[in-house]
Motif scaffolding. Structure first.
Motif, PDB file in Angstrom:
ATOM      1  N   GLY A 162       0.873  -1.042  -0.009  1.00 24.40           N
ATOM      2  CA  GLY A 162       0.039   0.200  -0.041  1.00 24.40           C
ATOM      3  C   GLY A 162       0.817   1.411   0.080  1.00 24.40           C
ATOM      4  N   LEU A 163       1.772   1.231   0.877  1.00 28.48           N
ATOM      5  CA  LEU A 163       2.772   2.392   0.756  1.00 28.48           C
ATOM      6  C   LEU A 163       3.347   2.545  -0.635  1.00 28.48           C
ATOM      7  CD1 LEU A 163       4.248   4.837   2.321  1.00 28.48           C
ATOM      8  CD2 LEU A 163       6.142   3.074   3.015  1.00 28.48           C
ATOM      9  N   TRP A 181       0.735   4.428  -2.511  1.00 28.36           N
ATOM     10  CA  TRP A 181       0.278   5.924  -2.076  1.00 28.36           C
ATOM     11  C   TRP A 181       1.645   6.887  -2.427  1.00 28.36           C
ATOM     12  CZ3 TRP A 181       2.731   8.633   1.823  1.00 28.36           C
ATOM     13  CH2 TRP A 181       1.949   9.774   2.532  1.00 28.36           C
ATOM     14  N   ASP A 182       2.832   6.268  -1.876  1.00 29.89           N
ATOM     15  CA  ASP A 182       3.808   7.195  -2.084  1.00 29.89           C
ATOM     16  C   ASP A 182       4.256   7.672  -3.741  1.00 29.89           C
ATOM     17  OD1 ASP A 182       5.817   8.755  -0.810  1.00 29.89           O
ATOM     18  OD2 ASP A 182       7.483   7.402  -1.408  1.00 29.89           O
ATOM     19  N   ASN A 190       1.941   9.790  -5.035  1.00 34.08           N
ATOM     20  CA  ASN A 190       1.750  11.131  -4.790  1.00 34.08           C
ATOM     21  C   ASN A 190       3.228  11.655  -5.177  1.00 34.08           C
ATOM     22  OD1 ASN A 190      -0.663  11.379  -3.454  1.00 34.08           O
ATOM     23  ND2 ASN A 190       0.041  10.229  -1.758  1.00 34.08           N
ATOM     24  N   LEU A 196      -5.546  -0.413  -5.153  1.00 30.84           N
ATOM     25  CA  LEU A 196      -5.518   0.827  -4.431  1.00 30.84           C
ATOM     26  C   LEU A 196      -5.127   1.750  -5.349  1.00 30.84           C
ATOM     27  CD1 LEU A 196      -5.246   2.196  -1.706  1.00 30.84           C
ATOM     28  CD2 LEU A 196      -3.030   1.676  -1.511  1.00 30.84           C
ATOM     29  N   ILE A 233      -7.464   5.263  -5.760  1.00 33.09           N
ATOM     30  CA  ILE A 233      -6.792   6.360  -5.408  1.00 33.09           C
ATOM     31  C   ILE A 233      -6.776   7.306  -6.785  1.00 33.09           C
ATOM     32  CG2 ILE A 233      -4.697   7.696  -5.222  1.00 33.09           C
ATOM     33  CD1 ILE A 233      -3.642   5.631  -3.430  1.00 33.09           C
ATOM     34  N   LYS A 284      -9.310  10.961  -7.162  1.00 35.61           N
ATOM     35  CA  LYS A 284      -8.536  12.122  -7.629  1.00 35.61           C
ATOM     36  C   LYS A 284      -9.076  12.555  -9.229  1.00 35.61           C
ATOM     37  CE  LYS A 284      -3.836  11.501  -5.819  1.00 35.61           C
ATOM     38  NZ  LYS A 284      -3.713  12.817  -5.017  1.00 35.61           N
ATOM     39  N   PHE A 301       1.268   7.626   5.601  1.00 31.88           N
ATOM     40  CA  PHE A 301       0.407   6.859   4.876  1.00 31.88           C
ATOM     41  C   PHE A 301      -0.685   6.353   5.589  1.00 31.88           C
ATOM     42  CE2 PHE A 301       0.100   2.172   3.824  1.00 31.88           C
ATOM     43  CZ  PHE A 301      -0.824   2.049   2.604  1.00 31.88           C
ATOM     44  N   GLU A 351      -3.601   8.894   6.497  1.00 24.47           N
ATOM     45  CA  GLU A 351      -4.546   9.144   5.452  1.00 24.47           C
ATOM     46  C   GLU A 351      -5.304   8.164   5.126  1.00 24.47           C
ATOM     47  OE1 GLU A 351      -4.132  10.237   0.763  1.00 24.47           O
ATOM     48  OE2 GLU A 351      -2.901  11.404   1.867  1.00 24.47           O
ATOM     49  N   VAL A 352      -4.589   6.947   4.652  1.00 24.85           N
ATOM     50  CA  VAL A 352      -5.321   5.728   4.201  1.00 24.85           C
ATOM     51  C   VAL A 352      -6.239   4.806   5.168  1.00 24.85           C
ATOM     52  CG1 VAL A 352      -4.975   3.526   2.735  1.00 24.85           C
ATOM     53  CG2 VAL A 352      -3.616   5.624   2.308  1.00 24.85           C
TER      54      VAL A 352
END
Length: 342
Positions: free
Chosen positions: A136-137, A140-141, A144, A167, A171, A175, A292, A295-296
Motif C-alpha cells: 500500500g505504501l 500511495w507514495d 503522490n 489501491l 486513489i 483524484k 500513509f 491518510e489511508v
C-alpha cells in the motif's frame, strides 16, 4: 528437544536461470533442531507468524553458493529482546524476514522492521501485510511522489486486481481520473468494474492487449501508465500516450514469472511526446509509513477504499507452493500465508 532448543524450518531457493519461471524444484525446505541463539546487544529473537507473498522476493547468493535463504516481508512476535524499542510478547513487527519459523534480527536488520504497537485494532492484521503494508505504501507514495495525477486524465493499470493495482485505481478515481485496468480472469475484471469502480477493464489473457487497451482508451488518449508488469505493454502505452504522459514502473511481474521484459521499439516517443518514464521502489521511503497510515487507514475503515485478500493457513513447508500458485494467478487480491499454529 530441551527448553534451550528450537525446531526451525527454513526455505532455500536455488539460482534460477534467466528467462525461466520459478517452480517447485527451485525451492527446498530444511528443518533442524538447534540451540536458541545468543543475542548481541540491539538484537531480537522472533517467531514469525505471517508472510506477505509478493512477486518480489530477495535471495542473496554468497560467492559460489547455489542456493540462498528466501527473504520476504512478514510479521513476527518477539520472544527475546536485547533492544529497548522491542518488547517481549507485547508487540507485532513487520519488515523483511527470512522464510523461516524463527528469526534473529540484528541491529542492522531492524532498519526495515517496524514496531506497530499502535496499529488500529479494528483493521485485520493481514491488512498490514497488504493494503496498509509495504504494498500500500508503494502505491500511495509512488502516486503522490511520481505519477503527478491530474483530474480528468486517463490512467491504465496493469495487473490491476492485485493489492497494488486495486489501491492505485481507487486513489486515481478519488483524484478524478478515468481508470482502466487489466486482469487475468473474467471474475477479476468484473470485480474491478463492479466493486472498485474502474471505468473500463479487460482480460489480458483472453483478449488482444493492443486492441482491448486501444478501445478502452479511445480518442481521449492515455496520460499515465501505472506499470506493475514491465513487459511489452509499455510499447502499446507509448503509442497511445498524449503529450507529457507518464510511465510509473513499480512492478516486475513479467520478470518474476520468467517472461520477457520490456524493450519497446518505439521508445523514441519519450522524446517526441515528451513522456517521462520513472521507476519506483519503496525501500527508500519507509519513513512515510506514519503519513500513509494517517491518510489511508480511515478510508479503509469507512469502506471508501475496498480490498480483497487471500489468507492461507499453513506452515513454512507451504510457503513456496503458495507463492508459486500466487504467481500463477490462483488467488485474488493480497495473498498472505499465516502459520496455522499461531
Amino acid at each position: 528437544m530441551t527448553k534451550s532448543q528450537i525446531t526451525n524450518s527454513r526455505v532455500y531457493i536455488a539460482q534460477i536461470p534467466e528467462g525461466v519461471a520459478p517452480n517447485k524444484s527451485h525451492f527446498r525446505t530444511v528443518t533442524t533442531t538447534e540451540d536458541k541463539p545468543e543475542l548481541q546487544e540491539g538484537s531480537i529473537f522472533v517467531k514469525n507468524i505471517l508472510f506477505s507473498l509478493d512477486p518480489y522476493i530477495r535471495h542473496d547468493f554468497a560467492e559460489g553458493a547455489k542456493e540462498a535463504e528466501v527473504i520476504g516481508f512478514g510479521f513476527s512476535k518477539v520472544l527475546e529482546s536485547k533492544n529497548p524499542k522491542f518488547h517481549v510478547g507485547s508487540s507485532y513487527f513487520f519488515g523483511t524476514l527470512p522464510w523461516s519459523s524463527y528469526s534473529v534480527l540484528r541491529p542492522q536488520d531492524l532498519g526495515e522492521t517496524f514496531n506497530i504497537d499502535s496499529i488500529d485494532k479494528d483493521v485485520p492484521l493481514s491488512a498490514y501485510s497488504g493494503i496498509l503494508g509495504a504494498s500500500g505504501l508503494t502505491v500511495w507514495d509512488s502516486i503522490n511522489r511520481v505519477a503527478d495525477l491530474k483530474k480528468g486524465e486517463t490512467i491504465y493499470i496493469s495487473s490491476a486486481a492485485g493489492t497494488l493495482g486495486q489501491l492505485a485505481g481507487q486513489i486515481a478515481k478519488r483524484k478524478g481520473l478515468r481508470v482502466i485496468g487489466s486482469a487475468g480472469t473474467d471474475e477479476k475484471v468484473a470485480y474491478l468494474k463492479n466493486q472498485l469502480g474502474f471505468d473500463a477493464a479487460f482480460n489480458y489473457k483472453t483478449q488482444d492487449k493492443r486492441e482491448a487497451l486501444t478501445a478502452a482508451v479511445g480518442p481521449q488518449g492515455l496520460d499515465v501508465y501505472y506499470d506493475l508488469v514491465f513487459d511489452n505493454t509499455v510499447e502499446i502505452a507509448l503509442d497511445l500516450f498524449n503529450p507529457h504522459g507518464r510511465v510509473v514502473t513499480v512492478g516486475l511481474l513479467a520478470g518474476h514469472k520468467g517472461g520477457e521484459l520490456a524493450s519497446p521499439k518505439n521508445i523514441v516517443h519519450l522524446l517526441l511526446k515528451q513522456i517521462r518514464w520513472e521507476g519506483y521502489t519503496v525501500f527508500e521511503h519507509f519513513d512515510q509509513f506514519e503519513n500513509f497510515w494517517k491518510e489511508v487507514t480511515p478510508l479503509i475503515k469507512s469502506g471508501e477504499f475496498k480490498y480483497t485478500e487471500s489468507v492461507v493457513d499453513g506452515g513454512v513447508e507451504d510457503i513456496a507452493e503458495t507463492y508459486l500458485r500466487f504467481l500463477e494467478g490462483a488467488y485474488q487480491g493480497k495473498v498472505s500465508l499465516k502459520f496455522s499454529d499461531f
